[in-house]
Design a protein around this motif. Structure first.
Motif, PDB file in Angstrom:
ATOM      1  N   TYR A 151      56.439  45.260  45.280  1.00 42.45           N
ATOM      2  CA  TYR A 151      57.327  45.971  44.356  1.00 42.45           C
ATOM      3  C   TYR A 151      57.076  45.536  42.924  1.00 42.45           C
ATOM      4  N   PRO A 152      57.491  46.357  41.966  1.00 42.07           N
ATOM      5  CA  PRO A 152      57.294  45.989  40.561  1.00 42.07           C
ATOM      6  C   PRO A 152      58.006  44.688  40.204  1.00 42.07           C
ATOM      7  N   ILE A 161      47.576  41.871  52.400  1.00 42.90           N
ATOM      8  CA  ILE A 161      46.514  40.913  52.650  1.00 42.90           C
ATOM      9  C   ILE A 161      46.119  40.301  51.310  1.00 42.90           C
ATOM     10  N   GLY A 162      45.547  39.107  51.359  1.00 46.84           N
ATOM     11  CA  GLY A 162      45.198  38.453  50.108  1.00 46.84           C
ATOM     12  C   GLY A 162      44.036  37.492  50.232  1.00 46.84           C
ATOM     13  N   ILE A 182      44.739  36.814  44.891  1.00 47.46           N
ATOM     14  CA  ILE A 182      44.394  38.229  44.718  1.00 47.46           C
ATOM     15  C   ILE A 182      44.963  38.955  45.931  1.00 47.46           C
ATOM     16  N   ASP A 183      46.052  39.688  45.736  1.00 47.56           N
ATOM     17  CA  ASP A 183      46.785  40.300  46.837  1.00 47.56           C
ATOM     18  C   ASP A 183      46.820  41.815  46.722  1.00 47.56           C
ATOM     19  N   LEU A 184      46.706  42.488  47.847  1.00 50.03           N
ATOM     20  CA  LEU A 184      47.004  43.907  47.977  1.00 50.03           C
ATOM     21  C   LEU A 184      48.259  44.021  48.828  1.00 50.03           C
ATOM     22  N   ALA A 185      49.322  44.579  48.269  1.00 47.98           N
ATOM     23  CA  ALA A 185      50.603  44.689  48.972  1.00 47.98           C
ATOM     24  C   ALA A 185      51.017  46.152  49.057  1.00 47.98           C
ATOM     25  N   PHE A 186      51.613  46.518  50.193  1.00 50.16           N
ATOM     26  CA  PHE A 186      51.982  47.906  50.457  1.00 50.16           C
ATOM     27  C   PHE A 186      53.494  47.977  50.687  1.00 50.16           C
ATOM     28  N   GLN A 217      50.174  47.928  45.574  1.00 49.31           N
ATOM     29  CA  GLN A 217      50.375  47.022  44.445  1.00 49.31           C
ATOM     30  C   GLN A 217      49.261  45.975  44.457  1.00 49.31           C
ATOM     31  N   LEU A 218      48.587  45.809  43.336  1.00 44.69           N
ATOM     32  CA  LEU A 218      47.559  44.785  43.181  1.00 44.69           C
ATOM     33  C   LEU A 218      48.129  43.660  42.336  1.00 44.69           C
ATOM     34  N   LEU A 219      48.110  42.440  42.880  1.00 49.71           N
ATOM     35  CA  LEU A 219      48.635  41.277  42.173  1.00 49.71           C
ATOM     36  C   LEU A 219      47.530  40.248  42.035  1.00 49.71           C
ATOM     37  N   VAL A 220      47.274  39.816  40.828  1.00 49.62           N
ATOM     38  CA  VAL A 220      46.331  38.743  40.540  1.00 49.62           C
ATOM     39  C   VAL A 220      47.084  37.693  39.727  1.00 49.62           C
TER      40      VAL A 220
END
Length: 394
Positions: free
Chosen positions: A291-292, A352-353, A369-373, A385-388
């Motif tokens: 989420y944002p 996943i990260g 480095i995470d990809l979250a859905f 959502q891409l989180l770095v």
């Protein structure tokens, strides 16, 4: 959302002192900062911290000189700190700014401490001190996000604190770091502080200020561990509690093999009669990765995480230790949000990260480095959502 660069020496000049100059452009402000830190001033156990930051919305200055209890058998401690900062703070709803106001904060504290040292496998420490905490607020001229300005406050108070620590520590690897030795405390650590603010000391009100915290680790078996912690902070004034927050967390680790670990955590935080300049927020920057940032606000929040961790022996260019994770986050906020929309209930995400541990630096940070859905939420949220980010743990 945030970018910057920094020139830093963590061993200046071969003495373990830190000197850094950095430029940071973030969500709230841009800042050019100068930091100097020496943990053993002149071969002593005194430490000094200096900060000067020229920000896009104000200036921050801070100085601290401290001789804390540097070991379990240390007998005395003393120190003091001073800070002066001006900045613009924002209120958030659904990840968007909905208001902003100017905050000017000044503070100072001085303390002394005493202990008998390590006796019978535990340590009891006493600290006595005085603190000044002043906050003033004002509207931001010409802002497109007008919002009610919080009332100011000035708290000046003497205080006393007690801390009890058990001598029960051990070392582990591949738990919250990658291929680094981690020092873990399994024994109790209890701490409490009580102060009294009064106009006679320069405060603008009479109030009792309190803090308490507790933590304990349990080795459930050779392959499983549980860490528990709790905290309480707030004031008691005019016959009721004000700006009081109680929180707790549980962290569970299950070793499946030398390079695989299952991790689960649960944390809760609840507030009552919060000051108008405080928001309890949850979102991508506080563990709800799908989420944002600062997505929901309320009088409390909760978050549960289940994470499968993998620690590889891949060490590319002998610079980074590589790990990976698959995770599920579930959480949300509850209670009244006077500055935005109502709570959207329970939120969940999967992802996943990749993890990159830097054993070549003195900091020991881990790059995430995470990809979250996201699995629910409002229609404005992107499906991925891409989180770095850089964090202190896995």
């Amino acid at each position: 959302n945030t970018s910057g660069f920094e020139i830093e020496d963590l061993n200046l000049p071969g003495r373990g002192s830190q000197l850094s100059l950095g430029r940071l452009s973030g969500i709230d402000r841009s800042a050019t900062s100068l930091i100097y830190r020496d943990r053993q001033l002149g071969h002593s156990w005194w430490s000094v911290d200096l900060l000067y930051s020229d920000n896009s919305d104000g200036v921050e200055k801070a100085l601290a000189l401290d001789h804390d209890f540097h070991e379990l058998d240390a007998r005395w401690a003393a120190g003091g700190a001073w800070s002066d900062a001006a900045r613009i703070d924002s209120r958030y709803d659904l990840g968007e700014e909905v208001g902003e106001y100017r905050r000017i904060a000044r503070g100072a504290t001085a303390y002394g401490g005493w202990s008998r040292g390590l006796v019978g496998g535990h340590v009891l420490r006493w600290r006595y001190g005085a603190t000044l905490d002043e906050r003033r607020f004002a509207a931001v001229p010409g802002t497109p996000l007008p919002t009610p300005t919080p009332p100011g406050r000035k708290l000046a108070y003497p205080w006393v604190s007690a801390e009890w620590v058990q001598d029960d520590f051990r070392a582990d690897r591949n738990r919250d770091q990658i291929e680094r030795t981690e020092d873990l405390q399994d024994g109790w650590r209890l701490r409490g502080r009580l102060g009294w603010a009064d106009p006679a000391f320069g405060a603008d009100r009479s109030a009792a200020l309190f803090e308490a915290s507790a933590s304990r680790g349990y080795e459930l078996s050779r392959d499983a561990a549980l860490l528990l912690s709790g905290s309480l902070t707030g004031r008691f004034e005019d016959g009721s509690f004000a700006d009081t927050i109680i929180g707790g967390s549980a962290r569970w680790y299950r070793r499946q093999s030398p390079r695989r670990l299952l991790f689960a955590s649960l944390s809760l935080e609840a507030g009552t009669n919060l000051d108008a300049d405080r928001q309890i927020l949850i979102g991508g920057d506080s563990g709800l990765r799908g989420y944002p940032l600062r997505y929901q606000a309320g009088e409390g929040r909760w978050l549960a995480t289940l994470e499968q961790r993998a620690f590889t022996n891949w060490f590319p260019f002998r610079l980074f230790n590589v790990g990976a994770a698959a995770f599920v986050d579930v959480g949300g906020a509850w209670g009244d949000n006077p500055w935005g929309s109502r709570s959207r209930g329970t939120l969940a995400d999967v992802g996943i990260g990749l993890r990159l541990g830097n054993n070549r630096s003195a900091l020991g940070n881990v790059l995430h480095i995470d990809l979250a859905f996201p699995l629910n939420g409002d229609s404005s949220i992107d499906g991925v959502q891409l989180l770095v980010e850089t964090r202190r743990s896995f």
